[in-house]
Design a protein around this motif. Structure first.
Motif, short mmCIF file in Angstrom:
data_model
loop_
_atom_site.label_atom_id
_atom_site.label_comp_id
_atom_site.label_asym_id
_atom_site.label_seq_id
_atom_site.Cartn_x
_atom_site.Cartn_y
_atom_site.Cartn_z
N ASN A 2 0.83 -1.20 0.00
CA ASN A 2 0.00 0.00 0.00
C ASN A 2 0.87 1.26 0.00
O ASN A 2 2.08 1.21 0.18
N LEU A 3 0.22 2.38 -0.18
CA LEU A 3 0.92 3.65 -0.32
C LEU A 3 1.69 4.03 0.94
O LEU A 3 2.79 4.57 0.85
N SER A 4 1.17 3.71 2.10
CA SER A 4 1.86 4.10 3.32
C SER A 4 3.20 3.37 3.47
O SER A 4 4.15 3.93 4.01
N MET A 5 3.30 2.14 2.98
CA MET A 5 4.58 1.42 3.02
C MET A 5 5.60 2.11 2.10
O MET A 5 6.77 2.24 2.45
N ILE A 6 5.14 2.53 0.93
CA ILE A 6 6.03 3.23 0.00
C ILE A 6 6.48 4.55 0.61
O ILE A 6 7.65 4.90 0.57
#
Length: 153
Positions: A2-6
Motif C-alpha cells: 500500500n501507499l503508506s509502506m512506499i
C-alpha cells in the motif's frame, strides 16, 4: 503493497540519500587528490633523470605516432601540469580528460605490462572518468568560480 509502506520507505531513504549527496564533494576531492598525486609523482620521477626518461621512451614505452623525445616531453608535461589543475579543480574536466589520455597511452605503450599495473591504470581511469562525467565537485576552483561569476549570486 500500500501507499503508506512506499511513503515509509521513502521517508527512511531520504536521510540516506542526503548523506550520500553530502559525501559527493569530499569523495570528488579525494579522487582528485589521489589520482593527481599518482601522476604528479610519476612526472617528478621522469624529471629526476632526463637521460633515463629519454632511454625509457626510446626502448620501453612505445607511444604511437610520436617520436620518443616528443613523447617524453609531452608525457612528462602532462604528468606535471594536469595533476595540479585536477587537484585544484581548475578546468577539472579538462584535466581529468587529459590525464585519461596520458593514462591510456601509458597503459598501451608498455609492451609487457603486469596484470597488477594494468589494474592500477584501470582504477585510475575509472576515477578520471567519474571526474570527467560529474566534474570536480563543490569543493573545487571550478565551483568557486561558477559561484563567483554567476549573475544570480
Amino acid at each position: 503493497m500500500n501507499l503508506s509502506m512506499i511513503e515509509r520507505g521513502q521517508a527512511l531513504w531520504r536521510p540516506v540519500e542526503a548523506t550520500l549527496r553530502a559525501l559527493q564533494a569530499p569523495a570528488q576531492l579525494a579522487a582528485r587528490l589521489y589520482v593527481g598525486s599518482v601522476f604528479f609523482r610519476s612526472g617528478l620521477t621522469k624529471l629526476r633523470d632526463w637521460d633515463i626518461t629519454l632511454a625509457l621512451f626510446q626502448d620501453e614505452y612505445h607511444v604511437p605516432l610520436l617520436p620518443p623525445d616528443v613523447a617524453a616531453v609531452a608525457g612528462t608535461t602532462g604528468e606535471l601540469v594536469l595533476p595540479v589543475l585536477l587537484v585544484m579543480g581548475l578546468a577539472g574536466r579538462f584535466a581529468a580528460a587529459g590525464l585519461s589520455v596520458v593514462n591510456v597511452v601509458a597503459a598501451i605503450s608498455l609492451t609487457d605490462i603486469a596484470a597488477a599495473a594494468l589494474t592500477q591504470h584501470q582504477f585510475w581511469g575509472s576515477l578520471l572518468l567519474a571526474l570527467v562525467l560529474w566534474g570536480s565537485g563543490a569543493w573545487s576552483a571550478d565551483a568557486w568560480l561558477r559561484r563567483r561569476l554567476s549573475p544570480s549570486a
